[in-house]
Motif scaffolding. Structure first.
Motif, PDB file in Angstrom:
ATOM      1  N   GLN A  16       0.825  -1.218   0.000  1.00 12.96           N
ATOM      2  CA  GLN A  16       0.000   0.000   0.000  1.00 12.96           C
ATOM      3  C   GLN A  16       0.859   1.267   0.000  1.00 12.96           C
ATOM      4  O   GLN A  16       0.351   2.355  -0.207  1.00 12.96           O
ATOM      5  N   ILE A  17       2.165   1.121   0.272  1.00 12.06           N
ATOM      6  CA  ILE A  17       3.028   2.309   0.322  1.00 12.06           C
ATOM      7  C   ILE A  17       4.119   2.192  -0.742  1.00 12.06           C
ATOM      8  O   ILE A  17       4.789   1.167  -0.837  1.00 12.06           O
ATOM      9  N   THR A  18       4.246   3.238  -1.524  1.00  7.64           N
ATOM     10  CA  THR A  18       5.338   3.307  -2.502  1.00  7.64           C
ATOM     11  C   THR A  18       6.051   4.634  -2.296  1.00  7.64           C
ATOM     12  O   THR A  18       5.635   5.442  -1.460  1.00  7.64           O
ATOM     13  N   SER A  19       7.101   4.849  -3.074  1.00  9.95           N
ATOM     14  CA  SER A  19       7.781   6.145  -2.942  1.00  9.95           C
ATOM     15  C   SER A  19       8.465   6.514  -4.245  1.00  9.95           C
ATOM     16  O   SER A  19       8.648   5.674  -5.115  1.00  9.95           O
ATOM     17  N   ASN A  20       8.848   7.775  -4.346  1.00  7.52           N
ATOM     18  CA  ASN A  20       9.712   8.220  -5.442  1.00  7.52           C
ATOM     19  C   ASN A  20      11.153   8.119  -4.945  1.00  7.52           C
ATOM     20  O   ASN A  20      11.386   8.050  -3.745  1.00  7.52           O
ATOM     21  N   TYR A  21      12.093   8.136  -5.874  1.00  7.13           N
ATOM     22  CA  TYR A  21      13.488   8.174  -5.446  1.00  7.13           C
ATOM     23  C   TYR A  21      13.776   9.550  -4.853  1.00  7.13           C
ATOM     24  O   TYR A  21      13.310  10.562  -5.396  1.00  7.13           O
ATOM     25  N   PRO A  22      14.553   9.610  -3.784  1.00  4.59           N
ATOM     26  CA  PRO A  22      14.906  10.935  -3.240  1.00  4.59           C
ATOM     27  C   PRO A  22      15.729  11.711  -4.265  1.00  4.59           C
ATOM     28  O   PRO A  22      16.503  11.111  -5.014  1.00  4.59           O
ATOM     29  N   SER A  23      15.558  13.015  -4.300  1.00  2.00           N
ATOM     30  CA  SER A  23      16.339  13.796  -5.260  1.00  2.00           C
ATOM     31  C   SER A  23      17.760  14.040  -4.756  1.00  2.00           C
ATOM     32  O   SER A  23      18.675  14.249  -5.528  1.00  2.00           O
ATOM     33  N   ASP A  24      17.944  13.971  -3.444  1.00  3.18           N
ATOM     34  CA  ASP A  24      19.269  14.186  -2.868  1.00  3.18           C
ATOM     35  C   ASP A  24      20.060  12.865  -2.906  1.00  3.18           C
ATOM     36  O   ASP A  24      19.578  11.822  -2.432  1.00  3.18           O
ATOM     37  N   ASN A  25      21.262  12.932  -3.455  1.00  2.00           N
ATOM     38  CA  ASN A  25      22.095  11.743  -3.618  1.00  2.00           C
ATOM     39  C   ASN A  25      22.405  11.042  -2.283  1.00  2.00           C
ATOM     40  O   ASN A  25      22.301   9.824  -2.163  1.00  2.00           O
TER      41      ASN A  25
END
Lengths: 348, 109
Positions: free
Chosen positions: A121-130
């Motif tokens: 039920q939970i997904t995410s985007n990749y963080p923009s900070d390396n």
């Protein structure tokens, strides 16, 4: 027995028929209503399931600064609320830039629990900070959020030396061995740190979860700028919650001053850390926090921090000053953090 | 005269932790019940070597040693005669004898 007249007999019969049809009609209405409601609920559920709410993670994962703390706890609360309401959640880490050990440990613990509670039920985007991406990959959070590892190598110096372990009993303190032996520490400091860490775990097992059989703790450790930071957390009743229920402290709380202060979480944390056994009349238990503070007091660099419920206790070894603070928002549990100086020539 | 030496890191665990048996497998209570107390019962002199383990939390030490008086009914004088603590960290020795004195005070005063 009095014999019923023909008229009365016929009236009773008629009444029984009327009652029968009345009840039949009522049953049919209830059945029809239930059916309609069920259909409506199903449609509503389907509608909710299709909506994926995007929740933006805060810029700073910290718990000591009031603003950071409010934002982090609100972010976690929002996720929890959406999942409870039947929504799927997508977390955006786009804005996240700074990860403090306490805040990151707390957020990771909460997120992992929600992932287990609401699978897929939970997904995410990749963080923009390396650095943030490397760290979330390093501790396995991205994988748990369904993201494949993009970084072939964890090469950021301040990420490589993060250690993350969890356990369910004091047996798992053996996991501290790798961490403590991989860092160049004086023998006394290494032993003292293990004493404190194992004691924090013992406290969690004994006091944090009075009503549940699963007694989980988690630990984060970070080496940065020649300083070792170790944080251990649990999601239990908290030190104030545990102390308020202790029968041994009944006499201590009976004094008018202590009785009035009892409602402040900070006062209770200070009592647990600073007060001697003769003051509180606590029996042989409950000396661990004081020993933990002594470990840091023996050094000249570093610090000791306890966050529990709304309260905080902090000791800064550089200034030898201890402070305490009551926050507006509560964490449901406890975090204990030590900062130890590693000198200038430590090996990692 | 019978003597016994227990090296906790080798004979028990190099990462001992916890107070009660319910806390984990290498708790102070289990060490006391299975190694320390039987050794004190069966020998005239017992050396406990603390070196080699990663460390000892106060709950472990208190329950293992203070528990000899509180739970097993031994007296401090008797323990003083029989027990010798070996440790390169003086802190542990001090803590153990302090726990024993506190337990004696708590139980018999």
């Amino acid at each position: 027995m009095k014999k019923l007249t023909q008229k009365r007999h016929s009236y009773n019969k008629k009444q029984r028929i009327v009652e029968y049809f009345k009840s039949q009609r009522l049953a049919s209405i209830i059945k029809r209503r239930k059916k309609t409601r069920k259909k409506r609920i199903n449609k509503y559920d389907l509608h909710l399931a299709l909506i994926k709410k995007t929740i933006i993670a805060p810029e700073n994962f910290g718990l000591t600064n009031e603003e950071d703390r409010d934002q982090l706890l609100l972010f976690l609360k929002k996720i929890d609320h959406c999942l409870k309401s039947g929504h799927k959640v997508n977390i955006s880490f786009e804005r996240t830039k700074s990860l403090m050990p306490c805040g990151t440990l707390w957020a990771t613990t909460k997120l992992e629990n929600l992932i287990n509670q609401y699978p897929n039920q939970i997904t995410s985007n990749y963080p923009s900070d390396n650095i943030v991406e490397q760290l979330f990959q390093h501790i396995g959070l991205l994988e748990k959020l369904g993201k494949r590892h993009r970084k072939k190598e964890i090469n950021a110096e301040n990420v490589k030396h993060w250690h993350y372990v969890s356990g369910l009993s004091t047996d798992d303190v053996k996991l501290f061995k790798n961490l403590l032996q991989s860092i160049s520490l004086e023998e006394d400091t290494r032993s003292g740190l293990f004493d404190s860490m194992s004691e924090a775990v013992t406290n969690t097992i004994q006091h944090a979860y009075p009503t549940t059989s699963i007694k989980e703790w988690r630990m984060f450790a970070q080496v940065k700028d020649n300083r070792l930071t170790v944080a251990i957390c649990d999601q239990g009743v908290g030190i104030p919650g545990s102390l308020r229920k202790k029968p041994e402290l009944k006499e201590w709380f009976a004094s008018p001053i202590h009785h009035a202060q009892k409602r402040y979480d900070t006062f209770l944390i200070k009592t647990a850390v600073e007060s001697s056994r003769t003051q509180t009349k606590l029996p042989y238990r409950g000396k661990g926090l004081r020993d933990m503070l002594d470990l840091v007091k023996n050094g000249t660099v570093g610090g000791f921090l306890v966050l529990s419920a709304k309260g905080a206790f902090n000791y800064n070894a550089v200034s030898s000053i201890q402070t305490s603070l009551d926050y507006k928002t509560s964490i449901n549990g406890t975090i204990i953090e030590w900062q130890i100086s590693l000198g200038t020539d430590h090996e990692q | 005269m019978s003597n016994k030496t227990i090296t906790i890191a080798e004979d028990y665990s190099d990462t001992p932790a916890g107070r009660y048996k319910t806390d984990g497998s290498f708790s102070g209570e289990r060490f006391r019940d299975e190694l320390l107390y039987p050794a004190l019962q069966q020998n005239d002199h017992v050396d406990i070597n603390l070196d080699g383990a990663l460390g000892y939390g106060s709950s472990f030490l208190e329950e293992a040693f203070g528990g000899l008086i509180r739970e097993k009914g031994m007296r401090l004088d008797e323990i003083r005669k029989k027990l010798n603590i070996i440790s390169s960290r003086i802190l542990y020795k001090n803590r153990i004898w302090q726990y024993l004195e506190d337990a004696e005070l708590e139980k018999y005063n």
